[in-house]
Design an enzyme around this catalytic site. Structure first.
Site, PDB file in Angstrom:
ATOM      1  N   ILE A   1     -11.983  -1.603  -7.010  1.00  0.00           N
ATOM      2  CA  ILE A   1     -12.288  -0.336  -6.337  1.00  0.00           C
ATOM      3  C   ILE A   1     -13.487  -0.495  -5.400  1.00  0.00           C
ATOM      4  O   ILE A   1     -14.633  -0.643  -5.848  1.00  0.00           O
ATOM      5  CB  ILE A   1     -12.546   0.788  -7.358  1.00  0.00           C
ATOM      6  CG1 ILE A   1     -11.379   0.864  -8.357  1.00  0.00           C
ATOM      7  CG2 ILE A   1     -12.758   2.112  -6.634  1.00  0.00           C
ATOM      8  CD1 ILE A   1      -9.983   0.958  -7.725  1.00  0.00           C
TER       9      ILE A   1
ATOM     10  N   GLN B   1     -12.150 -25.200  12.192  1.00  0.00           N
ATOM     11  CA  GLN B   1     -11.736 -26.555  12.592  1.00  0.00           C
ATOM     12  C   GLN B   1     -12.472 -27.001  13.859  1.00  0.00           C
ATOM     13  O   GLN B   1     -12.950 -28.132  13.948  1.00  0.00           O
ATOM     14  CB  GLN B   1     -10.212 -26.568  12.824  1.00  0.00           C
ATOM     15  CG  GLN B   1      -9.624 -27.955  12.982  1.00  0.00           C
ATOM     16  CD  GLN B   1      -9.748 -28.792  11.698  1.00  0.00           C
ATOM     17  OE1 GLN B   1      -9.907 -28.245  10.610  1.00  0.00           O
ATOM     18  NE2 GLN B   1      -9.719 -30.094  11.839  1.00  0.00           N
TER      19      GLN B   1
ATOM     20  N   GLU C   1      -4.901  -3.035   0.464  1.00  0.00           N
ATOM     21  CA  GLU C   1      -4.151  -1.845   0.909  1.00  0.00           C
ATOM     22  C   GLU C   1      -2.705  -2.148   1.286  1.00  0.00           C
ATOM     23  O   GLU C   1      -2.242  -1.791   2.362  1.00  0.00           O
ATOM     24  CB  GLU C   1      -4.875  -1.187   2.093  1.00  0.00           C
ATOM     25  CG  GLU C   1      -6.045  -0.329   1.640  1.00  0.00           C
ATOM     26  CD  GLU C   1      -6.716   0.349   2.804  1.00  0.00           C
ATOM     27  OE1 GLU C   1      -6.043   1.130   3.493  1.00  0.00           O
ATOM     28  OE2 GLU C   1      -7.915   0.091   3.022  1.00  0.00           O
TER      29      GLU C   1
ATOM     30  N   THR D   1      -0.062  -5.480   0.340  1.00  0.00           N
ATOM     31  CA  THR D   1      -0.012  -6.894   0.734  1.00  0.00           C
ATOM     32  C   THR D   1       0.920  -7.067   1.939  1.00  0.00           C
ATOM     33  O   THR D   1       1.698  -6.174   2.276  1.00  0.00           O
ATOM     34  CB  THR D   1       0.549  -7.758  -0.415  1.00  0.00           C
ATOM     35  OG1 THR D   1       1.882  -7.297  -0.692  1.00  0.00           O
ATOM     36  CG2 THR D   1      -0.303  -7.643  -1.663  1.00  0.00           C
ATOM     37  N   SER D   2       0.838  -8.238   2.535  1.00  0.00           N
ATOM     38  CA  SER D   2       1.731  -8.537   3.659  1.00  0.00           C
ATOM     39  C   SER D   2       3.191  -8.448   3.221  1.00  0.00           C
ATOM     40  O   SER D   2       4.057  -8.032   3.992  1.00  0.00           O
ATOM     41  CB  SER D   2       1.433  -9.937   4.209  1.00  0.00           C
ATOM     42  OG  SER D   2       0.242  -9.890   4.960  1.00  0.00           O
TER      43      SER D   2
END
Lengths: 259, 380
Positions: free
Chosen positions: B158, B337, B364, B366-367
């Site tokens: 939270i 990189q 909020e 997931t993909s």
């Protein structure tokens, strides 16, 4: 109390500042913003107005008409309106010509106080306030670190190399504040939303009764004759630090009797 | 007609937030990241400038502007600190916004003006130790008692949990209908039985506080029920689309910060007698990064425009959140990189961007959840 703040649009601070070799003037083609030093003057004006309980803060500038975009920042901070003198004939004005135009614009406003930042970050002249004060026949205090407006006059603490001067002057007066006088506020979002709706006036030289021969290149007493890069520093020594860098540097300085 | 121009006011806002973030947020980052402590002093400053009330109406102290304008604020803040932005967004998008959208007049009066002024901080608690994406699987209960409710359950991950003054809590009032039976309560921090049991240590977004909360026989009055009626949860979940749009912009901003650092490093650092930026391998990387950022921002602002003009944007909001997360991970990785060994050193900010970026595909929704939504939206 009516407070006029002289402000200037300058090329954005940063390494990209350059002179234009064709015009021999500062290159103003890139991003531009309100001169940072002027924000201290705007902040001073807003505090004066807040302390007095009422009054008006007017931004006064000379520049291309797009300079109103930069002046909006001052309006967003809380200034009440903006006056911009813009005229093709004013292009190329030096400090002398600029002071003439600004003084005329200021006379029209009849302010109790004229505020300046300590300098503009492009030309770094730091004398315009003095020239304007002379034309307006007003007292001038520069490099102000503290200011007190009580009692119908101005009492200021001026920063010098060796300490402070305490100077009082009757109003109206021209006051150039140092960048140490305050932390300028950020324009609030509400201020930003209101800024564009505030009165913004553009004036020509004719509106001010300034002849084209007293402004711009014609009205200037200085000319830039040539531009060149600063001379190179001559021979330089590069010390690669392989663990004995400090020692080598010290030897070099001792050798030249510099330490 | 198509226009990509922001208004003058929006450009001025961008400039103001940029300057504010540099002057007021940047100096706080080092301590906040090291100590994993959100600098709460930033909240009233944001409130004073009107930045917590961008989309809220003036009657509650807001400015009454659109989502696009709010996204500009989010973008410029997130370029400087993703962690601090996360806490600010949780407060404005997830706590205050649902109250504005679904709260009763009394609830709006009680919480909105002070939230917008930055006097109080909100949090929002759905996720539980055993329930994340499957929000309807939550176990927290709210049972009727003495004309009010008593809450029992645990909430996890939270944001603002340790610093909030109030928290929106999702709990089942009717276990017989999955999802539909979930209600939302506004629980004040000082309510007995509301405990913060743990502050969680995180990989990135360290300047944002994340906590585990426990509600144990936590009695709340009937007036704390969001909107005064049970079962508000499903509608509230739909309203969270605004948060997905913000994430689209925020993740692109993390990518942009990393890109900017890499671009600058590549022009300054020399190898084999010339600057890194002169090598095609590096130049191609930077060109690729810049292109992806540009498309992520275009998609996110399109979603913001759809949302602002009241058009449907379920698909675009999910696409923006999903795609920007991918771009953020890719760009921050490449930025590290390009920096070589220095990219791995904490003194340089790119390693922080890299760690911060990983949250984008998790938080909020997931993909994978975004892809499920997109799949549904494209008729699968």
């Amino acid at each position: 109390m009516k407070i006029a703040v002289c402000v200037k649009e300058v090329p954005d601070a940063g390494p990209a500042k350059r002179m234009d070799p064709d015009t021999l003037r500062a290159d103003r083609s890139g991003d531009r913003s309100l001169n940072d030093f002027d924000l201290n003057a705007v902040e001073t004006a807003l505090r004066m107005k807040e302390e007095a309980g009422d009054g008006e803060v007017v931004l006064v500038s000379m520049g291309p008409d797009r300079a109103l975009e930069s002046m909006r920042k001052g309006l967003g901070m809380g200034a009440d309106r903006a006056v911009l003198v813009t005229d093709e004939a004013a292009v190329g004005s030096d400090l002398i010509a600029t002071s003439k135009v600004l003084a005329k614009a200021l006379e029209r406003e009849e302010p109790d106080v004229v505020l300046f930042g300590q300098q503009a970050s492009d030309g770094d002249g730091a004398v315009l306030w003095s020239a304007v004060a002379d034309r307006l026949r007003m007292p001038v205090i520069s490099q102000i670190a503290e200011i007190d407006m009580s009692g119908g006059e101005v009492s200021a603490k001026r920063q010098t190399e060796f300490g402070y001067d305490r100077i009082s002057a009757p109003l109206p007066a021209v006051l150039a504040v140092s960048d140490a006088i305050n932390e300028p506020r950020f324009p609030s979002l509400k201020g930003i939303m209101q800024a564009k709706k505030k009165p913004q006036e553009t004036l020509s030289l004719a509106d001010l009764g300034v002849g084209a021969d007293s402004a711009g290149t014609a009205g200037s007493r200085t000319t830039v004759s040539a531009l060149s890069d600063p001379p190179s520093r001559g021979e330089t020594l590069t010390i690669e630090d392989d663990g004995s860098g400090a020692e080598k540097l010290l030897d070099y300085l001792v050798e030249r009797k510099l330490v | 007609m198509l226009s990509y121009a922001f208004t003058d006011e929006q450009e001025d806002l961008r400039q103001m937030v940029r300057e504010f973030a540099q002057a007021e947020v940047e100096p706080l980052i080092e301590d906040a990241e090291r100590d994993e402590k959100f600098p709460v002093e930033i909240i009233p400053k944001l409130g004073e400038l009107g930045l917590l009330g961008i989309v809220f109406p003036e009657e509650y102290g807001g400015i009454g502007l659109d989502k696009i304008t709010e996204c500009i604020f989010v973008e410029e803040m997130a370029k400087v600190s993703a962690g601090i932005t996360a806490s600010v967004n949780a407060h404005a998008d997830l706590a205050a916004f649902p109250i504005y959208k679904f709260g009763s007049d009394e609830q709006k009066e009680k919480y909105l003006p002070r939230s917008i002024a930055g006097e109080i901080i909100g949090a929002y608690a759905i996720t539980e130790p055993n329930t994340g994406s499957d929000a309807a699987g939550l176990a927290t209960r709210a049972d009727k008692k003495n004309g009010g409710y008593v809450l029992n359950g645990r909430k996890n991950f939270i944001t603002n949990g340790t610093i909030c003054d109030y928290c929106l809590v999702a709990a089942y009032t009717d276990k017989s209908t999955r999802g539909e039976g979930i209600s939302v309560f506004i629980v004040d921090r000082d309510t007995p039985g509301f405990e913060v049991t743990r502050k969680l240590e995180k990989m990135g977004h360290r300047s944002s506080d994340t906590a585990e909360l426990v509600f144990e026989d936590c009695e709340v009055p009937e007036e704390s029920l969001l909107g005064g009626k049970e079962g508000a949860f499903t509608a509230l979940m739909e309203a969270l689309i605004t948060g997905r749009v913000s994430h689209g912009v925020k993740s692109a901003a993390i990518a942009e910060a990393a890109f900017e650092a890499a671009r600058q490093y590549a022009t300054e650092r020399e190898a084999f007698g010339r600057s890194l930026s002169k090598f095609q391998a590096v130049r191609f990387k930077l060109a690729d990064m810049a292109t992806r950022i540009e498309s992520a921002k275009a998609l996110a602002y399109k979603a913001a425009w759809l949302y602002s003009t009241g058009r449907p944007c379920v698909k675009e909001a999910s696409m923006a959140k999903f795609y920007s997360a991918e771009v953020a991970e890719y760009v921050t990785r490449e930025a590290v990189q390009i920096h070589g060994g220095y990219g791995y050193i904490v003194e340089y900010p790119v390693e922080r961007y890299y760690r911060d970026a990983k949250l984008a595909s998790i938080t909020e929704g997931t993909s994978e959840i975004q892809q499920l939504i997109i799949g549904k939206e494209i008729g699968l």
